[in-house]
Scaffold this motif. Sequence first.
Motif, PDB file in Angstrom:
ATOM      1  N   SER A  90       9.041  14.365  -2.609  1.00  0.00           N
ATOM      2  CA  SER A  90       9.522  13.158  -1.300  1.00  0.00           C
ATOM      3  C   SER A  90       8.592  13.385  -1.155  1.00  0.00           C
ATOM      4  O   SER A  90       8.364  14.300  -0.545  1.00  0.00           O
ATOM      5  N   SER A  91       8.175  12.157  -0.134  1.00  0.00           N
ATOM      6  CA  SER A  91       7.005  12.691   1.100  1.00  0.00           C
ATOM      7  C   SER A  91       7.306  13.401   1.885  1.00  0.00           C
ATOM      8  O   SER A  91       6.473  13.999   2.794  1.00  0.00           O
ATOM      9  N   GLU A  92       8.790  14.072   2.607  1.00  0.00           N
ATOM     10  CA  GLU A  92       9.152  14.573   2.538  1.00  0.00           C
ATOM     11  C   GLU A  92       8.829  15.878   3.364  1.00  0.00           C
ATOM     12  O   GLU A  92       8.671  17.411   3.515  1.00  0.00           O
ATOM     13  N   ASN A  93       8.408  16.445   1.399  1.00  0.00           N
ATOM     14  CA  ASN A  93       9.359  17.601   0.702  1.00  0.00           C
ATOM     15  C   ASN A  93       7.338  18.398   0.491  1.00  0.00           C
ATOM     16  O   ASN A  93       7.338  19.862   0.292  1.00  0.00           O
ATOM     17  N   TRP A  94       6.247  17.614   1.203  1.00  0.00           N
ATOM     18  CA  TRP A  94       5.113  18.601   1.418  1.00  0.00           C
ATOM     19  C   TRP A  94       5.355  19.548   2.561  1.00  0.00           C
ATOM     20  O   TRP A  94       4.457  20.848   3.007  1.00  0.00           O
ATOM     21  N   ARG A  95       6.798  19.619   3.234  1.00  0.00           N
ATOM     22  CA  ARG A  95       6.734  19.961   4.595  1.00  0.00           C
ATOM     23  C   ARG A  95       7.776  21.512   3.951  1.00  0.00           C
ATOM     24  O   ARG A  95       7.515  22.362   4.709  1.00  0.00           O
ATOM     25  N   ARG A  96       7.917  21.772   2.888  1.00  0.00           N
ATOM     26  CA  ARG A  96       8.411  23.264   2.005  1.00  0.00           C
ATOM     27  C   ARG A  96       6.891  24.297   2.064  1.00  0.00           C
ATOM     28  O   ARG A  96       6.068  23.534   2.359  1.00  0.00           O
ATOM     29  N   PRO A  97       7.763  25.391   1.552  1.00  0.00           N
ATOM     30  CA  PRO A  97       6.714  25.914   1.525  1.00  0.00           C
ATOM     31  C   PRO A  97       5.686  26.112   0.657  1.00  0.00           C
ATOM     32  O   PRO A  97       6.056  25.407  -0.051  1.00  0.00           O
ATOM     33  N   ALA A 140       9.847   8.895  -9.169  1.00  0.00           N
ATOM     34  CA  ALA A 140       9.090   9.217  -7.811  1.00  0.00           C
ATOM     35  C   ALA A 140       8.719  10.036  -7.409  1.00  0.00           C
ATOM     36  O   ALA A 140       9.192  11.171  -6.945  1.00  0.00           O
ATOM     37  N   ALA A 141       7.355  10.453  -7.312  1.00  0.00           N
ATOM     38  CA  ALA A 141       5.985  12.171  -6.542  1.00  0.00           C
ATOM     39  C   ALA A 141       5.591  11.094  -4.776  1.00  0.00           C
ATOM     40  O   ALA A 141       4.839  10.004  -5.352  1.00  0.00           O
ATOM     41  N   ASN A 142       5.720  11.882  -4.481  1.00  0.00           N
ATOM     42  CA  ASN A 142       6.084  11.569  -2.738  1.00  0.00           C
ATOM     43  C   ASN A 142       5.625  10.496  -2.548  1.00  0.00           C
ATOM     44  O   ASN A 142       5.095   9.275  -2.347  1.00  0.00           O
ATOM     45  N   TYR A 143       6.954   9.652  -2.862  1.00  0.00           N
ATOM     46  CA  TYR A 143       7.391   8.544  -2.486  1.00  0.00           C
ATOM     47  C   TYR A 143       8.421   8.862  -1.094  1.00  0.00           C
ATOM     48  O   TYR A 143       9.435   9.991  -1.163  1.00  0.00           O
ATOM     49  N   GLY A 144       8.726   7.256  -1.009  1.00  0.00           N
ATOM     50  CA  GLY A 144       9.298   7.682   0.494  1.00  0.00           C
ATOM     51  C   GLY A 144       9.699   5.923   0.880  1.00  0.00           C
ATOM     52  O   GLY A 144       9.130   5.268   0.849  1.00  0.00           O
ATOM     53  N   GLY A 145      10.984   5.878   1.024  1.00  0.00           N
ATOM     54  CA  GLY A 145      11.728   4.317   1.681  1.00  0.00           C
ATOM     55  C   GLY A 145      10.905   3.866   2.242  1.00  0.00           C
ATOM     56  O   GLY A 145      10.031   2.390   2.119  1.00  0.00           O
ATOM     57  N   ARG A 146      10.024   3.948   3.533  1.00  0.00           N
ATOM     58  CA  ARG A 146      10.252   3.372   4.391  1.00  0.00           C
ATOM     59  C   ARG A 146       8.251   3.505   3.878  1.00  0.00           C
ATOM     60  O   ARG A 146       7.797   2.430   4.291  1.00  0.00           O
ATOM     61  N   TRP A 147       7.343   4.407   3.337  1.00  0.00           N
ATOM     62  CA  TRP A 147       6.460   4.268   3.286  1.00  0.00           C
ATOM     63  C   TRP A 147       6.251   3.252   1.900  1.00  0.00           C
ATOM     64  O   TRP A 147       5.361   1.694   2.178  1.00  0.00           O
ATOM     65  N   ASP A 148       7.487   2.572   1.340  1.00  0.00           N
ATOM     66  CA  ASP A 148       6.887   1.581   0.284  1.00  0.00           C
ATOM     67  C   ASP A 148       7.701   0.111   0.746  1.00  0.00           C
ATOM     68  O   ASP A 148       6.376  -0.571   1.080  1.00  0.00           O
ATOM     69  N   MET A 149       8.214   0.389   1.979  1.00  0.00           N
ATOM     70  CA  MET A 149       7.981  -0.817   3.087  1.00  0.00           C
ATOM     71  C   MET A 149       7.090  -1.285   3.648  1.00  0.00           C
ATOM     72  O   MET A 149       6.443  -2.392   4.138  1.00  0.00           O
ATOM     73  N   VAL A 150       6.816  -0.491   3.674  1.00  0.00           N
ATOM     74  CA  VAL A 150       5.864  -0.728   5.378  1.00  0.00           C
ATOM     75  C   VAL A 150       3.975  -0.568   4.108  1.00  0.00           C
ATOM     76  O   VAL A 150       3.003  -1.722   4.818  1.00  0.00           O
ATOM     77  N   ASN A 151       4.159   0.109   3.410  1.00  0.00           N
ATOM     78  CA  ASN A 151       3.178  -0.651   1.993  1.00  0.00           C
ATOM     79  C   ASN A 151       2.831  -2.159   1.809  1.00  0.00           C
ATOM     80  O   ASN A 151       1.857  -2.664   1.386  1.00  0.00           O
ATOM     81  N   ALA A 152       4.456  -2.579   1.148  1.00  0.00           N
ATOM     82  CA  ALA A 152       4.577  -4.328   0.940  1.00  0.00           C
ATOM     83  C   ALA A 152       4.417  -4.699   1.792  1.00  0.00           C
ATOM     84  O   ALA A 152       3.472  -5.050   2.191  1.00  0.00           O
TER      85      ALA A 152
END
Length: 254
Positions: free
Chosen positions: A66-73, A137-149
């Motif tokens: 997910s687009s949030e998974n970058w926050r992991r170690p 779905a890699a570096n995917y976020g539902g909000r990103w998808d809608m902003v992109n649209a």
Amino acid sequence: MTADSQLKPQSLPQHVAIIMDGNGRWAQRQGKPRVWGHKKGVEAVRRSVSFCRELGISSLTLFAFSSENWRRPEEEVSTLMQLFLMVLQSEVKTLHKHNVRLKIVGDLSAFSDKLKANIAKAEQLTAANTAMTLNIAANYGGRWDMVNAARCLATQVQNGELTVADINEHTFAAQVQMSEQPELDLLIRTGGDVRISNFLLWQAAYAELWFTDTLWPDFDQQVFSEAIAAFVNRERRFGCTGEQIRQLATLGKG
Ligand code: IPE
Ligand code: IPE
Ligand code: MG
């Protein structure tokens, strides 16, 4: 009519998406590092793809990062990236052999050049395949998808290809990821949590949601068929069982 006589391949979902959660806990329960769970999770991916292929489900979308998974170690993120690259390189031939089209959905701009090149190669190789589409779905976020649209539509307006009055659910839907595929029917989440975690926000508007405590590396045909049976029963009120779904898969093989 009995459930048996009504249960047809066309009763099945056409598009299934899965939030593959629980790898870390699965590994920790065995006293192993979290990344061990991610590695074992690849087997559950293979099982799921072949089960969908046997059932004739046309799209399977898997939430891998997910687009949030970058926050992991940092170490976990880099292992996940390496694993992604390795799996891409090792599995694409098998997918191609089975007539599966591979698509990576998400914001690819954050990935290394090497990974981007491998993604492009894999997508090109499998682009004309018709048995099913596997979306990762890699570096995917539902909000990103809608902003992109929204950005795509704004650009079209700017270029004079569209007017503001043309923006509606139909034109917006055409810009979100996987708009060329059947609508999402069933969204599964493993790992026991009951949330969407910024997955397919637009696409899940009418999808059936199904949650299981099973951790992703343990996800198999048995659990998957229970999810599909739940979908069939909610949609069509058949009262069918997971066993009947598995029989359909066996018939499909013959
Ligand atoms: C899901 O498993 C896989 C990814 C997010 C890449 P987790 O790594 O979230 O496993 P848990 O939820 O911590 O057990
Ligand atoms: C969701 O799992 C993302 C993927 C499966 C790729 P997470 O484990 O990252 O979700 P949260 O943080 O528990 O919501
Ligand atoms: Mg998790």
